[in-house]
Design a protein around this motif. Structure first.
Motif, PDB file in Angstrom:
ATOM      1  N   ARG A  24      52.423  63.275  65.695  1.00 44.98           N
ATOM      2  CA  ARG A  24      51.830  64.122  64.673  1.00 44.98           C
ATOM      3  C   ARG A  24      50.483  63.542  64.269  1.00 44.98           C
ATOM      4  O   ARG A  24      50.203  62.374  64.475  1.00 44.98           O
ATOM      5  CB  ARG A  24      52.743  64.212  63.454  1.00 44.98           C
ATOM      6  N   GLY A  25      49.664  64.354  63.656  1.00 39.06           N
ATOM      7  CA  GLY A  25      48.380  63.853  63.207  1.00 39.06           C
ATOM      8  C   GLY A  25      47.420  64.973  62.863  1.00 39.06           C
ATOM      9  O   GLY A  25      47.796  66.153  62.801  1.00 39.06           O
ATOM     10  N   ARG A  26      46.191  64.577  62.682  1.00 43.27           N
ATOM     11  CA  ARG A  26      45.178  65.541  62.287  1.00 43.27           C
ATOM     12  C   ARG A  26      43.812  65.026  62.711  1.00 43.27           C
ATOM     13  O   ARG A  26      43.542  63.827  62.654  1.00 43.27           O
ATOM     14  CB  ARG A  26      45.213  65.751  60.764  1.00 43.27           C
ATOM     15  N   ASP A  27      42.950  65.944  63.113  1.00 55.81           N
ATOM     16  CA  ASP A  27      41.594  65.564  63.491  1.00 55.81           C
ATOM     17  C   ASP A  27      40.672  66.755  63.258  1.00 55.81           C
ATOM     18  O   ASP A  27      41.123  67.915  63.250  1.00 55.81           O
ATOM     19  CB  ASP A  27      41.536  65.139  64.960  1.00 55.81           C
TER      20      ASP A  27
ATOM     21  N   ALA B  45      49.880  72.205  67.055  1.00 55.56           N
ATOM     22  CA  ALA B  45      50.843  72.057  68.146  1.00 55.56           C
ATOM     23  C   ALA B  45      52.096  71.364  67.629  1.00 55.56           C
ATOM     24  O   ALA B  45      52.024  70.480  66.771  1.00 55.56           O
ATOM     25  CB  ALA B  45      50.233  71.256  69.296  1.00 55.56           C
ATOM     26  N   TRP B  46      53.237  71.798  68.168  1.00 53.15           N
ATOM     27  CA  TRP B  46      54.532  71.196  67.842  1.00 53.15           C
ATOM     28  C   TRP B  46      55.290  70.917  69.137  1.00 53.15           C
ATOM     29  O   TRP B  46      55.233  71.710  70.079  1.00 53.15           O
ATOM     30  CB  TRP B  46      55.393  72.138  66.998  1.00 53.15           C
ATOM     31  N   PRO B  47      56.070  69.841  69.200  1.00 46.41           N
ATOM     32  CA  PRO B  47      56.953  69.633  70.350  1.00 46.41           C
ATOM     33  C   PRO B  47      58.155  70.560  70.232  1.00 46.41           C
ATOM     34  O   PRO B  47      58.585  70.915  69.133  1.00 46.41           O
ATOM     35  CB  PRO B  47      57.368  68.164  70.202  1.00 46.41           C
ATOM     36  N   ALA B  48      58.693  70.972  71.364  1.00 54.34           N
ATOM     37  CA  ALA B  48      59.831  71.895  71.380  1.00 54.34           C
ATOM     38  C   ALA B  48      60.801  71.491  72.483  1.00 54.34           C
ATOM     39  O   ALA B  48      60.548  70.573  73.258  1.00 54.34           O
ATOM     40  CB  ALA B  48      59.354  73.333  71.569  1.00 54.34           C
ATOM     41  N   ALA B  49      61.902  72.221  72.543  1.00 53.28           N
ATOM     42  CA  ALA B  49      62.961  71.918  73.508  1.00 53.28           C
ATOM     43  C   ALA B  49      62.456  72.020  74.942  1.00 53.28           C
ATOM     44  O   ALA B  49      61.592  72.842  75.257  1.00 53.28           O
ATOM     45  CB  ALA B  49      64.133  72.873  73.303  1.00 53.28           C
ATOM     46  N   ALA B  50      63.004  71.183  75.814  1.00 51.87           N
ATOM     47  CA  ALA B  50      62.661  71.226  77.229  1.00 51.87           C
ATOM     48  C   ALA B  50      63.198  72.506  77.866  1.00 51.87           C
ATOM     49  O   ALA B  50      64.071  73.183  77.320  1.00 51.87           O
ATOM     50  CB  ALA B  50      63.216  70.008  77.951  1.00 51.87           C
ATOM     51  N   ALA B  51      62.677  72.839  79.032  1.00 48.39           N
ATOM     52  CA  ALA B  51      62.986  74.115  79.681  1.00 48.39           C
ATOM     53  C   ALA B  51      64.466  74.301  79.962  1.00 48.39           C
ATOM     54  O   ALA B  51      64.954  75.441  79.973  1.00 48.39           O
ATOM     55  CB  ALA B  51      62.189  74.232  80.978  1.00 48.39           C
ATOM     56  N   ASP B  52      65.205  73.219  80.211  1.00 46.21           N
ATOM     57  CA  ASP B  52      66.617  73.383  80.543  1.00 46.21           C
ATOM     58  C   ASP B  52      67.500  73.615  79.316  1.00 46.21           C
ATOM     59  O   ASP B  52      68.686  73.886  79.449  1.00 46.21           O
ATOM     60  CB  ASP B  52      67.131  72.185  81.339  1.00 46.21           C
TER      61      ASP B  52
ATOM     62  N   SER C 131      53.582  69.685  58.408  1.00 49.06           N
ATOM     63  CA  SER C 131      53.750  68.232  58.337  1.00 49.06           C
ATOM     64  C   SER C 131      54.278  67.635  59.637  1.00 49.06           C
ATOM     65  O   SER C 131      54.183  66.425  59.847  1.00 49.06           O
ATOM     66  CB  SER C 131      54.698  67.879  57.191  1.00 49.06           C
ATOM     67  N   LYS C 132      54.831  68.487  60.508  1.00 49.61           N
ATOM     68  CA  LYS C 132      55.398  68.013  61.768  1.00 49.61           C
ATOM     69  C   LYS C 132      54.527  68.376  62.970  1.00 49.61           C
ATOM     70  O   LYS C 132      54.949  68.204  64.115  1.00 49.61           O
ATOM     71  CB  LYS C 132      56.802  68.588  61.951  1.00 49.61           C
ATOM     72  N   ALA C 133      53.319  68.866  62.717  1.00 47.57           N
ATOM     73  CA  ALA C 133      52.417  69.319  63.780  1.00 47.57           C
ATOM     74  C   ALA C 133      51.291  68.317  63.995  1.00 47.57           C
ATOM     75  O   ALA C 133      51.047  67.429  63.172  1.00 47.57           O
ATOM     76  CB  ALA C 133      51.832  70.672  63.422  1.00 47.57           C
ATOM     77  N   PHE C 134      50.619  68.481  65.129  1.00 48.24           N
ATOM     78  CA  PHE C 134      49.294  67.885  65.276  1.00 48.24           C
ATOM     79  C   PHE C 134      48.302  69.009  65.021  1.00 48.24           C
ATOM     80  O   PHE C 134      48.374  70.062  65.660  1.00 48.24           O
ATOM     81  CB  PHE C 134      49.054  67.285  66.657  1.00 48.24           C
ATOM     82  N   THR C 135      47.403  68.789  64.074  1.00 49.88           N
ATOM     83  CA  THR C 135      46.451  69.815  63.666  1.00 49.88           C
ATOM     84  C   THR C 135      45.037  69.396  64.044  1.00 49.88           C
ATOM     85  O   THR C 135      44.621  68.264  63.765  1.00 49.88           O
ATOM     86  CB  THR C 135      46.515  70.050  62.146  1.00 49.88           C
ATOM     87  N   LEU C 136      44.334  70.309  64.679  1.00 48.84           N
ATOM     88  CA  LEU C 136      42.941  70.071  65.050  1.00 48.84           C
ATOM     89  C   LEU C 136      42.091  71.200  64.486  1.00 48.84           C
ATOM     90  O   LEU C 136      42.341  72.382  64.764  1.00 48.84           O
ATOM     91  CB  LEU C 136      42.774  70.013  66.566  1.00 48.84           C
ATOM     92  N   VAL C 137      41.093  70.845  63.689  1.00 50.39           N
ATOM     93  CA  VAL C 137      40.149  71.820  63.159  1.00 50.39           C
ATOM     94  C   VAL C 137      38.844  71.663  63.931  1.00 50.39           C
ATOM     95  O   VAL C 137      38.267  70.567  63.963  1.00 50.39           O
ATOM     96  CB  VAL C 137      39.904  71.596  61.650  1.00 50.39           C
ATOM     97  N   ALA C 138      38.409  72.737  64.566  1.00 50.21           N
ATOM     98  CA  ALA C 138      37.146  72.727  65.319  1.00 50.21           C
ATOM     99  C   ALA C 138      36.135  73.562  64.568  1.00 50.21           C
ATOM    100  O   ALA C 138      36.354  74.740  64.292  1.00 50.21           O
ATOM    101  CB  ALA C 138      37.374  73.295  66.714  1.00 50.21           C
TER     102      ALA C 138
END
Length: 272
Positions: free
Chosen positions: A86-89, A104-111, A259-266
């Motif tokens: 997680r983080g922010r930039d 972006a958030w992590p999610a379940a694998a394809a299987d 709070s559980k994401a990585f956030t990027l502001v461009a």
């Protein structure tokens, strides 16, 4: 964003590889890579449509049959765990016409098909069509974004949920605050029955329409065969129907929080 959120994982690396690695490659190292990765256990051939007679014999006599199978000398070596931080930039981008909020958030694998279908349903409820939560609030009501999208990218070692909002730079803070508010609302209150049914219909129709052409059937069935046991292409519809509003609230929306994401502001690069 991927380089930052998946810094210690292959998802965060350039698809074509680092320049220095490519320049250091030799025919021998490329041959070793090919022998290690292009093996029968990493390969799946799918055929759909009018299958000609004798196809099985043709394949058996081809070079596909000579692909090496897995062995102790050449282990697959694939780490099945997604490393996500997680983080922010905030960055400034030259000639960027409008600001971007990327999350972006992590999610379940394809299987993990049941969980994947729940995440697909959740992102549809959030950002698919004018009546979805984020689109209705930020674009239709407040009119502070030009566009907002949220998609699930299903991947073998761990999927990724990606949100992108495009807006004038002066609205970026308000957009981020409203996204956070909508996500918290979904995690605190179950969606209504009519909203759930609309989401199921959209996700289900997308799957059904994707199976209209033989090539599409093969394209879907191939990865599925590598991820899990072969199954009926419409099997995911059963997993979709098994999701409830309460299940989405606790198991999916609870994870899709700012709070559980990585956030990027461009932001557009400042002149001068």
């Amino acid at each position: 964003m991927l380089a930052s959120s998946c810094a210690n994982h292959p998802y965060g690396r350039p698809i074509l590889g680092w320049e220095e690695s490519l320049l250091a490659s030799s025919p021998d190292t490329m041959a070793a890579f090919h022998q290690r990765r292009y093996r029968g256990t990493n390969c799946c051939l799918m055929v759909a449509g009018a299958i000609p007679k004798g196809l099985e014999q043709t394949i058996s006599a081809s070079r596909l049959a000579s692909l090496a199978t897995q062995s102790e000398d050449h282990p697959n070596g694939i780490d099945q765990t997604l490393s996500f931080q997680r983080g922010r930039d905030t960055i400034q981008v030259e000639r960027l016409e409008a600001a971007r909020l990327l999350m972006a958030w992590p999610a379940a694998a394809a299987d993990q098909q049941h969980q994947v279908m729940g995440i697909d349903l959740a992102t549809t409820l959030l950002a698919e069509g004018r009546r979805s939560r984020l689109v209705e609030r930020l674009r239709e009501e407040l009119q502070i974004v030009e566009s907002i999208d949220m998609d699930l990218t299903t991947l073998e070692q761990g999927s990724l949920v990606m949100l992108e909002a495009c807006c004038p730079a002066e609205h970026i803070k308000e957009v981020e605050a409203e996204v956070d508010r909508v996500l918290q609302e979904c995690a605190s209150t179950p969606v209504q029955a009519a909203e759930m049914e609309r989401g199921r219909q959209l996700v289900g129709n997308g799957l059904r329409f994707s199976l209209e052409a033989p090539g599409s059937v093969a394209g879907i069935a191939g990865p599925q065969a590598l991820w899990r046991e072969p199954q009926d292409p419409l099997r995911p519809l059963q997993d979709l129907q098994n999701w409830t509003a309460a299940g989405l609230q606790s198991d999916v929306f609870g994870q899709l929080q700012a709070s559980k994401a990585f956030t990027l502001v461009a932001l557009p690069e400042e002149e001068g």
